[in-house]
Design a protein around this motif. Sequence first.
Motif, short mmCIF file in Angstrom:
data_model
loop_
_atom_site.label_atom_id
_atom_site.label_comp_id
_atom_site.label_asym_id
_atom_site.label_seq_id
_atom_site.Cartn_x
_atom_site.Cartn_y
_atom_site.Cartn_z
N VAL A 39 10.26 -5.70 3.09
CA VAL A 39 10.91 -5.64 1.78
C VAL A 39 10.36 -4.40 1.09
CG1 VAL A 39 11.11 -6.84 -0.43
CG2 VAL A 39 11.13 -8.14 1.70
N PRO A 40 11.18 -3.64 0.38
CA PRO A 40 10.67 -2.47 -0.34
C PRO A 40 9.50 -2.85 -1.25
CG PRO A 40 13.06 -2.52 -0.44
CD PRO A 40 12.62 -3.82 0.19
N LEU A 41 8.52 -1.98 -1.31
CA LEU A 41 7.31 -2.25 -2.09
C LEU A 41 7.40 -1.73 -3.51
CD1 LEU A 41 4.60 -1.38 0.59
CD2 LEU A 41 5.43 -3.64 -0.06
N ILE A 99 14.49 -8.99 -8.32
CA ILE A 99 13.49 -10.01 -8.02
C ILE A 99 12.27 -9.31 -7.42
CG2 ILE A 99 12.92 -12.07 -6.68
CD1 ILE A 99 15.89 -12.76 -6.68
N ILE A 100 11.11 -9.64 -7.98
CA ILE A 100 9.85 -9.11 -7.47
C ILE A 100 9.04 -10.29 -6.96
CG2 ILE A 100 7.72 -7.85 -8.03
CD1 ILE A 100 9.44 -6.55 -10.35
N VAL A 101 8.60 -10.21 -5.72
CA VAL A 101 7.83 -11.29 -5.10
C VAL A 101 6.40 -10.84 -4.86
CG1 VAL A 101 9.81 -12.41 -4.00
CG2 VAL A 101 8.64 -10.59 -2.79
N TYR A 102 5.49 -11.80 -4.89
CA TYR A 102 4.11 -11.49 -4.54
C TYR A 102 3.40 -12.73 -4.02
CZ TYR A 102 2.13 -13.58 -8.82
OH TYR A 102 1.73 -14.45 -9.81
N SER A 109 4.95 -13.17 0.77
CA SER A 109 6.00 -12.72 -0.14
C SER A 109 7.01 -11.84 0.59
CB SER A 109 5.41 -11.99 -1.35
OG SER A 109 4.52 -10.98 -0.96
N ASN A 110 6.57 -11.09 1.60
CA ASN A 110 7.52 -10.30 2.38
C ASN A 110 8.50 -11.23 3.10
OD1 ASN A 110 8.32 -7.58 3.51
ND2 ASN A 110 7.99 -8.74 5.38
N ARG A 111 8.01 -12.33 3.63
CA ARG A 111 8.89 -13.26 4.33
C ARG A 111 9.88 -13.91 3.38
NH1 ARG A 111 4.21 -16.06 7.07
NH2 ARG A 111 3.11 -14.17 7.55
N VAL A 112 9.43 -14.29 2.18
CA VAL A 112 10.35 -14.84 1.18
C VAL A 112 11.35 -13.77 0.77
CG1 VAL A 112 10.54 -15.71 -1.20
CG2 VAL A 112 8.79 -16.64 0.34
N GLY A 113 10.87 -12.55 0.54
CA GLY A 113 11.75 -11.45 0.17
C GLY A 113 12.82 -11.17 1.22
N MET A 114 12.44 -11.27 2.49
CA MET A 114 13.43 -11.07 3.56
C MET A 114 14.50 -12.16 3.51
SD MET A 114 12.94 -8.25 5.07
CE MET A 114 14.24 -8.54 6.26
N GLN A 115 14.09 -13.39 3.24
CA GLN A 115 15.07 -14.48 3.11
C GLN A 115 16.05 -14.19 1.97
OE1 GLN A 115 13.66 -18.61 3.14
NE2 GLN A 115 11.71 -17.85 3.93
N LEU A 116 15.50 -13.67 0.87
CA LEU A 116 16.35 -13.35 -0.28
C LEU A 116 17.35 -12.24 0.06
CD1 LEU A 116 13.65 -13.46 -3.09
CD2 LEU A 116 15.41 -15.17 -2.62
N LEU A 117 16.87 -11.20 0.71
CA LEU A 117 17.76 -10.10 1.11
C LEU A 117 18.84 -10.59 2.06
CD1 LEU A 117 15.15 -7.23 1.55
CD2 LEU A 117 16.93 -7.36 -0.21
N VAL A 124 15.46 -6.70 -4.26
CA VAL A 124 14.23 -7.45 -4.05
C VAL A 124 13.12 -6.47 -3.70
CG1 VAL A 124 13.10 -9.28 -2.69
CG2 VAL A 124 15.56 -9.41 -3.18
N ARG A 125 11.98 -6.63 -4.36
CA ARG A 125 10.81 -5.81 -4.04
C ARG A 125 9.57 -6.69 -3.94
NH1 ARG A 125 10.86 -0.69 -7.93
NH2 ARG A 125 11.58 -2.14 -9.52
N ASN A 126 8.62 -6.22 -3.16
CA ASN A 126 7.38 -6.94 -2.88
C ASN A 126 6.22 -6.18 -3.53
OD1 ASN A 126 5.46 -8.66 -1.77
ND2 ASN A 126 5.75 -7.96 0.32
N LEU A 127 5.40 -6.88 -4.32
CA LEU A 127 4.25 -6.24 -4.95
C LEU A 127 3.28 -5.76 -3.88
CD1 LEU A 127 2.58 -5.47 -7.45
CD2 LEU A 127 1.63 -7.80 -7.40
N GLU A 128 3.07 -4.47 -3.85
CA GLU A 128 2.21 -3.84 -2.84
C GLU A 128 0.79 -4.39 -2.92
OE1 GLU A 128 1.34 0.65 -1.24
OE2 GLU A 128 1.88 0.37 -3.33
N GLY A 129 0.32 -4.97 -1.82
CA GLY A 129 -1.05 -5.49 -1.77
C GLY A 129 -1.24 -6.83 -2.45
#
Length: 144
Positions: A39-41, A99-102, A109-117, A124-129
């Motif tokens: 997911v984009p960070l 939507i921002i996941v962490y 959160s990357n796995r949840v973000g991929m489900q969303l996409l 959808v973006r994932n909080l880096e770190g």
Amino acid sequence: MSRKNILFSGSIAVGLAVTLLLSMVKPQKQNPDQQVDKVPLLSAADLDMLLDEEDEKFVLLDTRSPEEYRTGHIKNARFVNFETFRLSQLADIPKDKEIIVYCLSGGRSNRVGMQLLEAGYQNVRNLEGGIRNWKAKGYPITND
């Protein structure tokens, strides 16, 4: 030394060299949990700026466990337990809403973000770190 012996010795030397090289290369084992898609960070600094805006135009999802969430979370985060996450929990969120996941470090959160996409959410973006990086950079957490 005869020509046959030289050719035979050369073949053995080449065979040994190939065997040695192949023994030095370790085969890569496939990890079924490894995420290939990302997911984009979003950086912690960029999220902090978004949180400072008067009109928050995004939804922040905390995908950690209930215990982790209770220890502190980012302001205005909506809790969605990774272990029990279902897309139906987000039926109230339009597909074009940011939507921002962490999570703790970014994997769950990357796995949840991929489900969303994959479900058609467009931004959808994932909080880096994850929240670990967020706290390490000195940004606040809350228990509200």
